[in-house]
Motif scaffolding. Structure first.
Motif, PDB file in Angstrom:
ATOM      1  N   PRO A 195       9.861  18.953   1.398  1.00  0.00           N
ATOM      2  CA  PRO A 195       9.366  20.251   0.904  1.00  0.00           C
ATOM      3  C   PRO A 195       9.830  20.493  -0.530  1.00  0.00           C
ATOM      4  O   PRO A 195      10.921  20.066  -0.933  1.00  0.00           O
ATOM      5  CB  PRO A 195      10.013  21.247   1.872  1.00  0.00           C
ATOM      6  N   VAL A 196       9.012  21.191  -1.286  1.00  0.00           N
ATOM      7  CA  VAL A 196       9.379  21.543  -2.657  1.00  0.00           C
ATOM      8  C   VAL A 196       8.976  22.994  -2.902  1.00  0.00           C
ATOM      9  O   VAL A 196       7.867  23.410  -2.565  1.00  0.00           O
ATOM     10  CB  VAL A 196       8.700  20.594  -3.674  1.00  0.00           C
ATOM     11  N   ARG A 197       9.883  23.765  -3.467  1.00  0.00           N
ATOM     12  CA  ARG A 197       9.626  25.176  -3.756  1.00  0.00           C
ATOM     13  C   ARG A 197       9.118  25.318  -5.193  1.00  0.00           C
ATOM     14  O   ARG A 197       9.767  24.890  -6.138  1.00  0.00           O
ATOM     15  CB  ARG A 197      10.903  26.003  -3.573  1.00  0.00           C
ATOM     16  N   THR A 198       7.959  25.931  -5.336  1.00  0.00           N
ATOM     17  CA  THR A 198       7.380  26.194  -6.646  1.00  0.00           C
ATOM     18  C   THR A 198       7.180  27.698  -6.809  1.00  0.00           C
ATOM     19  O   THR A 198       7.437  28.479  -5.887  1.00  0.00           O
ATOM     20  CB  THR A 198       6.032  25.466  -6.807  1.00  0.00           C
ATOM     21  N   ILE A 199       6.696  28.109  -7.968  1.00  0.00           N
ATOM     22  CA  ILE A 199       6.490  29.538  -8.218  1.00  0.00           C
ATOM     23  C   ILE A 199       5.349  30.083  -7.373  1.00  0.00           C
ATOM     24  O   ILE A 199       5.244  31.295  -7.172  1.00  0.00           O
ATOM     25  CB  ILE A 199       6.222  29.791  -9.709  1.00  0.00           C
ATOM     26  N   TYR A 200       4.494  29.194  -6.844  1.00  0.00           N
ATOM     27  CA  TYR A 200       3.376  29.635  -6.016  1.00  0.00           C
ATOM     28  C   TYR A 200       3.690  29.571  -4.534  1.00  0.00           C
ATOM     29  O   TYR A 200       2.875  29.965  -3.706  1.00  0.00           O
ATOM     30  CB  TYR A 200       2.140  28.779  -6.311  1.00  0.00           C
ATOM     31  N   GLY A 201       4.838  29.045  -4.160  1.00  0.00           N
ATOM     32  CA  GLY A 201       5.190  28.911  -2.756  1.00  0.00           C
ATOM     33  C   GLY A 201       5.709  27.517  -2.462  1.00  0.00           C
ATOM     34  O   GLY A 201       5.977  26.714  -3.367  1.00  0.00           O
ATOM     35  N   LYS A 213      -3.816  28.149  -6.396  1.00  0.00           N
ATOM     36  CA  LYS A 213      -4.982  28.726  -5.722  1.00  0.00           C
ATOM     37  C   LYS A 213      -4.550  29.595  -4.540  1.00  0.00           C
ATOM     38  O   LYS A 213      -3.502  29.384  -3.942  1.00  0.00           O
ATOM     39  CB  LYS A 213      -5.911  27.616  -5.233  1.00  0.00           C
ATOM     40  N   ASP A 214      -5.392  30.563  -4.210  1.00  0.00           N
ATOM     41  CA  ASP A 214      -5.067  31.479  -3.116  1.00  0.00           C
ATOM     42  C   ASP A 214      -5.150  30.802  -1.758  1.00  0.00           C
ATOM     43  O   ASP A 214      -4.423  31.166  -0.833  1.00  0.00           O
ATOM     44  CB  ASP A 214      -6.011  32.692  -3.147  1.00  0.00           C
ATOM     45  N   ILE A 215      -6.053  29.845  -1.615  1.00  0.00           N
ATOM     46  CA  ILE A 215      -6.243  29.169  -0.334  1.00  0.00           C
ATOM     47  C   ILE A 215      -5.529  27.812  -0.375  1.00  0.00           C
ATOM     48  O   ILE A 215      -5.756  27.015  -1.293  1.00  0.00           O
ATOM     49  CB  ILE A 215      -7.746  28.980  -0.030  1.00  0.00           C
ATOM     50  N   ALA A 216      -4.685  27.581   0.619  1.00  0.00           N
ATOM     51  CA  ALA A 216      -3.958  26.315   0.680  1.00  0.00           C
ATOM     52  C   ALA A 216      -4.907  25.198   1.109  1.00  0.00           C
ATOM     53  O   ALA A 216      -5.852  25.406   1.872  1.00  0.00           O
ATOM     54  CB  ALA A 216      -2.792  26.423   1.662  1.00  0.00           C
ATOM     55  N   ARG A 217      -4.623  23.990   0.619  1.00  0.00           N
ATOM     56  CA  ARG A 217      -5.440  22.836   0.980  1.00  0.00           C
ATOM     57  C   ARG A 217      -4.578  21.577   0.919  1.00  0.00           C
ATOM     58  O   ARG A 217      -3.412  21.630   0.528  1.00  0.00           O
ATOM     59  CB  ARG A 217      -6.652  22.709   0.060  1.00  0.00           C
ATOM     60  N   VAL A 218      -5.190  20.470   1.289  1.00  0.00           N
ATOM     61  CA  VAL A 218      -4.488  19.188   1.312  1.00  0.00           C
ATOM     62  C   VAL A 218      -5.196  18.221   0.375  1.00  0.00           C
ATOM     63  O   VAL A 218      -6.432  18.091   0.435  1.00  0.00           O
ATOM     64  CB  VAL A 218      -4.437  18.596   2.744  1.00  0.00           C
ATOM     65  N   GLU A 219      -4.434  17.572  -0.480  1.00  0.00           N
ATOM     66  CA  GLU A 219      -4.965  16.545  -1.376  1.00  0.00           C
ATOM     67  C   GLU A 219      -4.123  15.284  -1.206  1.00  0.00           C
ATOM     68  O   GLU A 219      -2.900  15.367  -1.039  1.00  0.00           O
ATOM     69  CB  GLU A 219      -4.930  17.003  -2.832  1.00  0.00           C
ATOM     70  N   TRP A 220      -4.770  14.140  -1.266  1.00  0.00           N
ATOM     71  CA  TRP A 220      -4.025  12.897  -1.117  1.00  0.00           C
ATOM     72  C   TRP A 220      -4.670  11.804  -1.958  1.00  0.00           C
ATOM     73  O   TRP A 220      -5.827  11.892  -2.364  1.00  0.00           O
ATOM     74  CB  TRP A 220      -3.953  12.469   0.346  1.00  0.00           C
ATOM     75  N   ILE A 221      -3.867  10.773  -2.210  1.00  0.00           N
ATOM     76  CA  ILE A 221      -4.305   9.621  -2.984  1.00  0.00           C
ATOM     77  C   ILE A 221      -3.717   8.375  -2.329  1.00  0.00           C
ATOM     78  O   ILE A 221      -2.598   8.414  -1.804  1.00  0.00           O
ATOM     79  CB  ILE A 221      -3.869   9.736  -4.465  1.00  0.00           C
ATOM     80  N   ARG A 222      -4.473   7.298  -2.327  1.00  0.00           N
ATOM     81  CA  ARG A 222      -4.019   6.065  -1.689  1.00  0.00           C
ATOM     82  C   ARG A 222      -4.319   4.870  -2.576  1.00  0.00           C
ATOM     83  O   ARG A 222      -5.344   4.839  -3.271  1.00  0.00           O
ATOM     84  CB  ARG A 222      -4.705   5.888  -0.335  1.00  0.00           C
ATOM     85  N   GLY A 275       0.825  -1.202   0.000  1.00  0.00           N
ATOM     86  CA  GLY A 275       0.000   0.000   0.000  1.00  0.00           C
ATOM     87  C   GLY A 275       0.853   1.243   0.000  1.00  0.00           C
ATOM     88  O   GLY A 275       2.002   1.236   0.454  1.00  0.00           O
ATOM     89  N   ILE A 276       0.299   2.340  -0.516  1.00  0.00           N
ATOM     90  CA  ILE A 276       1.000   3.619  -0.557  1.00  0.00           C
ATOM     91  C   ILE A 276      -0.018   4.746  -0.441  1.00  0.00           C
ATOM     92  O   ILE A 276      -1.136   4.646  -0.948  1.00  0.00           O
ATOM     93  CB  ILE A 276       1.827   3.772  -1.865  1.00  0.00           C
ATOM     94  N   ARG A 277       0.383   5.797   0.258  1.00  0.00           N
ATOM     95  CA  ARG A 277      -0.422   7.010   0.353  1.00  0.00           C
ATOM     96  C   ARG A 277       0.477   8.201   0.050  1.00  0.00           C
ATOM     97  O   ARG A 277       1.558   8.336   0.630  1.00  0.00           O
ATOM     98  CB  ARG A 277      -1.037   7.157   1.736  1.00  0.00           C
ATOM     99  N   VAL A 278       0.025   9.063  -0.848  1.00  0.00           N
ATOM    100  CA  VAL A 278       0.769  10.263  -1.249  1.00  0.00           C
ATOM    101  C   VAL A 278      -0.086  11.473  -0.918  1.00  0.00           C
ATOM    102  O   VAL A 278      -1.271  11.531  -1.279  1.00  0.00           O
ATOM    103  CB  VAL A 278       1.108  10.230  -2.752  1.00  0.00           C
ATOM    104  N   GLN A 279       0.503  12.453  -0.251  1.00  0.00           N
ATOM    105  CA  GLN A 279      -0.230  13.649   0.173  1.00  0.00           C
ATOM    106  C   GLN A 279       0.571  14.895  -0.177  1.00  0.00           C
ATOM    107  O   GLN A 279       1.792  14.937  -0.002  1.00  0.00           O
ATOM    108  CB  GLN A 279      -0.486  13.603   1.679  1.00  0.00           C
ATOM    109  N   ILE A 280      -0.126  15.905  -0.682  1.00  0.00           N
ATOM    110  CA  ILE A 280       0.480  17.204  -0.997  1.00  0.00           C
ATOM    111  C   ILE A 280      -0.336  18.285  -0.306  1.00  0.00           C
ATOM    112  O   ILE A 280      -1.573  18.274  -0.353  1.00  0.00           O
ATOM    113  CB  ILE A 280       0.524  17.472  -2.512  1.00  0.00           C
ATOM    114  N   ALA A 281       0.339  19.230   0.331  1.00  0.00           N
ATOM    115  CA  ALA A 281      -0.331  20.332   1.021  1.00  0.00           C
ATOM    116  C   ALA A 281       0.288  21.650   0.584  1.00  0.00           C
ATOM    117  O   ALA A 281       1.501  21.748   0.383  1.00  0.00           O
ATOM    118  CB  ALA A 281      -0.201  20.178   2.544  1.00  0.00           C
ATOM    119  N   GLY A 282      -0.545  22.659   0.424  1.00  0.00           N
ATOM    120  CA  GLY A 282      -0.059  23.985   0.036  1.00  0.00           C
ATOM    121  C   GLY A 282      -0.987  24.627  -0.992  1.00  0.00           C
ATOM    122  O   GLY A 282      -2.144  24.213  -1.155  1.00  0.00           O
TER     123      GLY A 282
END
Length: 221
Positions: A202-208, A174-183, A162-169
């Motif tokens: 952590p990963v730095r992108t053009i949006y933060g 988008k202006d409002i940060a949120r959390v998305e994940w897939i399993r 099993g694996i779970r991947v989650q990204i937050a920011g």
């Protein structure tokens, strides 16, 4: 609010081991801890510089994919053993140059420095390597849902359950940060006997800055 704990620290002594093995008096503990962190940072910076040179020659190479899965350090009174677990051994071919660089930086005169490398059998079954791959996709402005799906598909040939991947920011700018994940599969985080590999990256992108978390369930002890 739920009480969260690092899955690796939660399983120390059962399915997980320490990445640093040494003994020190309480007054010298902080110095040894800082030395370990400096050694790990020096190795990662050295590999990153070599990767940048290769990226300039070959643009197909992903600069974020350093290939370092884990660094283990064992210290005695006169010896420092460093074992580097690599997913792609080519990123660290000149070990002698790395050893000389560390000896000069840390002035290891009274202590001998030994560096060894071990190849990771399943590179894309390691959470850190997957997080580095996902970070590279996000920096190239690949849609985050597509990038997460491709990251999960990378584990097809690995022996995991099993694996779970989650990204937050600020996903998608988008202006409002949120959390998305897939399993995919099972990821029993509450079972101590379950062998869980975990990393936060952590990963730095053009949006933060975006935060990547990956959990991998291998087996039960």
């Amino acid at each position: 609010m739920g009480q969260k704990i690092n899955p690796l620290g939660f399983r120390l002594g059962t399915t997980q081991d320490h990445h640093s093995l040494w003994f020190a008096q309480p007054k010298n503990y902080s110095e040894g801890l800082e030395e370990d962190q400096k050694i790990r940072d020096s190795i990662k910076n050295y590999v990153q510089k070599n990767r940048q040179k290769n990226v300039q020659k070959n643009r197909r190479i992903d600069s974020d994919l350093s290939g370092i899965a884990r660094i283990e350090i064992q210290k005695t009174s006169d010896l420092i053993k460093v074992r580097i677990y690599l997913a792609f051994p080519r990123v660290l071919s000149p070990i002698a140059a790395l050893r000389m660089n560390l000896q000069k930086e840390f002035h290891c005169v009274n202590r001998k420095l030994e560096i060894a490398t071990t190849r990771v059998e399943e590179p894309y079954g390691n959470p850190i390597i997957l997080a580095q791959y996902l970070a590279g996709q996000l920096k190239q402005r690949v849609p985050f849902r597509k990038a997460m799906t491709e990251t999960v598909e990378k584990t097809k040939k690995s022996k995991i359950k099993g694996i779970r991947v989650q990204i937050a920011g600020r996903l998608g700018g988008k202006d409002i940060a949120r959390v998305e994940w897939i399993r995919k599969g099972r990821v029993p985080l509450q079972t101590i006997r379950a062998k869980i590999d975990y990393c936060s990256y952590p990963v730095r992108t053009i949006y933060g800055v975006l935060g990547i978390k990956i959990w991998i369930f291998r087996d039960k002890k």
